[in-house]
Write an enzyme that holds these catalytic residues in place. Structure first.
Site, PDB file in Angstrom:
ATOM      1  N   HIS A 127       0.433  -1.032  -0.385  1.00  0.00           N
ATOM      2  CA  HIS A 127       0.330  -0.049   0.193  1.00  0.00           C
ATOM      3  C   HIS A 127       1.018   0.941   0.184  1.00  0.00           C
ATOM      4  CE1 HIS A 127      -2.650  -2.935   2.522  1.00  0.00           C
ATOM      5  NE2 HIS A 127      -3.752  -2.290   1.049  1.00  0.00           N
TER       6      HIS A 127
ATOM      7  N   LYS B  56     -18.482  -6.555   8.806  1.00  0.00           N
ATOM      8  CA  LYS B  56     -17.720  -7.365   8.280  1.00  0.00           C
ATOM      9  C   LYS B  56     -16.706  -7.063   9.649  1.00  0.00           C
ATOM     10  CE  LYS B  56     -13.870  -6.882   4.717  1.00  0.00           C
ATOM     11  NZ  LYS B  56     -13.508  -6.235   4.065  1.00  0.00           N
TER      12      LYS B  56
HETATM   13  P1  ADP Z   1      -9.767  -3.868   0.142  1.00  0.00           P
HETATM   14  O1  ADP Z   1     -10.280  -4.803   1.741  1.00  0.00           O
HETATM   15  O2  ADP Z   1     -10.786  -2.938   0.025  1.00  0.00           O
HETATM   16  O3  ADP Z   1      -9.111  -5.148  -0.668  1.00  0.00           O
HETATM   17  P2  ADP Z   1      -7.253  -3.570   0.885  1.00  0.00           P
HETATM   18  O4  ADP Z   1      -6.752  -2.731   1.297  1.00  0.00           O
HETATM   19  O5  ADP Z   1      -6.988  -4.826   1.499  1.00  0.00           O
HETATM   20  O6  ADP Z   1      -7.925  -3.056   0.954  1.00  0.00           O
HETATM   21  O7  ADP Z   1      -6.617  -2.817  -0.647  1.00  0.00           O
HETATM   22  C1  ADP Z   1      -6.412  -2.152  -0.711  1.00  0.00           C
HETATM   23  C2  ADP Z   1      -6.042  -1.733  -2.803  1.00  0.00           C
HETATM   24  O8  ADP Z   1      -4.498  -1.669  -2.729  1.00  0.00           O
HETATM   25  C3  ADP Z   1      -6.112  -2.657  -3.661  1.00  0.00           C
HETATM   26  O9  ADP Z   1      -6.492  -2.136  -4.391  1.00  0.00           O
HETATM   27  C4  ADP Z   1      -5.373  -3.456  -3.486  1.00  0.00           C
HETATM   28  O10 ADP Z   1      -5.079  -3.941  -4.633  1.00  0.00           O
HETATM   29  C5  ADP Z   1      -4.158  -2.741  -3.600  1.00  0.00           C
HETATM   30  N1  ADP Z   1      -3.299  -3.090  -2.618  1.00  0.00           N
HETATM   31  C6  ADP Z   1      -2.856  -4.508  -1.914  1.00  0.00           C
HETATM   32  N2  ADP Z   1      -1.840  -4.760  -1.766  1.00  0.00           N
HETATM   33  C7  ADP Z   1      -0.789  -4.202  -2.780  1.00  0.00           C
HETATM   34  C8  ADP Z   1      -0.009  -5.092  -2.926  1.00  0.00           C
HETATM   35  N3  ADP Z   1       1.240  -5.601  -2.317  1.00  0.00           N
HETATM   36  N4  ADP Z   1       0.726  -4.166  -3.892  1.00  0.00           N
HETATM   37  C9  ADP Z   1       0.616  -3.244  -4.771  1.00  0.00           C
HETATM   38  N5  ADP Z   1      -1.250  -2.721  -4.437  1.00  0.00           N
HETATM   39  C10 ADP Z   1      -1.614  -2.882  -3.581  1.00  0.00           C
END
Ligand code: ADP
Length: 160
Positions: free
Chosen positions: A17, A41
């Site tokens: 992130h 959730k």
């Molecule tokens: P959600 O619960 O909406 O999936 P997340 O917090 O898991 O939210 O992820 C938010 C965003 O960050 C999503 O678009 C996800 O694809 C992106 N993301 C998560 N991990 C990575 C990573 N390792 N590299 C790039 N983008 C990521």
């Protein structure tokens, strides 16, 4: 003003992130990292804890704000005057899922555009889900976490 919202659960925020936000900073005037909260959730970490980590991680990034919202992401964007959404793509299943959400947000959000970042190879295997599994199993997830978050979780686990 070009304002982008990076919505997610951030349960917890990972280095994946963080890398995405850093790559997006030069493109926007403001980036709002916003936790989408759904009362039905179940999360591993409480909302307040996840917000606190986000604030700590981005405290030296003047363009990055931290917030949370309930209900539709597109309505939240409208409310704060954001025209862009940020999302990351790690693999084909991310793409399939994100494509539909992005198309819906474009309609519900009156033209809101989603900007996708293909994850860098070093981060494409990292997800909050994997991090939660490591933590629940008593392992060290710090290689996948921003330093301050990794240290905080390690300290908490020692106290348990
Ligand atoms: P959600 O619960 O909406 O999936 P997340 O917090 O898991 O939210 O992820 C938010 C965003 O960050 C999503 O678009 C996800 O694809 C992106 N993301 C998560 N991990 C990575 C990573 N390792 N590299 C790039 N983008 C990521």
């Amino acid at each position: 003003m070009k304002v982008a919202v990076f919505p997610g659960s951030f349960d917890p925020i990972t280095v994946g992130h963080l890398d995405l936000v850093r790559r997006a900073v030069p493109l926007f005037d403001e980036i709002v990292v916003a936790i989408g909260f759904n009362a039905k959730k179940e999360y591993l970490f409480p909302l307040e804890q996840r917000l606190e980590w986000l604030r700590a991680v981005f405290e030296n990034e003047p363009k990055v704000k931290v917030d949370h919202f309930e209900n539709l992401t597109a309505h939240y964007c409208k409310r704060i005057g954001a025209n862009y959404l940020l999302r990351g793509l790690r693999n084909a299943s991310d793409f399939d899922y994100e494509k539909t959400i992005s198309q819906l947000n474009n309609i519900v959000g009156d033209g809101i555009e989603t900007i996708f970042f293909i994850s860098r190879p070093a981060y494409s295997h990292i997800s909050s889900t994997i991090v939660r599994e490591i933590i629940k199993g008593g392992g060290d997830a710090s290689p996948f976490l921003p330093e301050t978050v990794g240290q905080h979780i390690a300290t908490q686990n020692k106290l348990l």
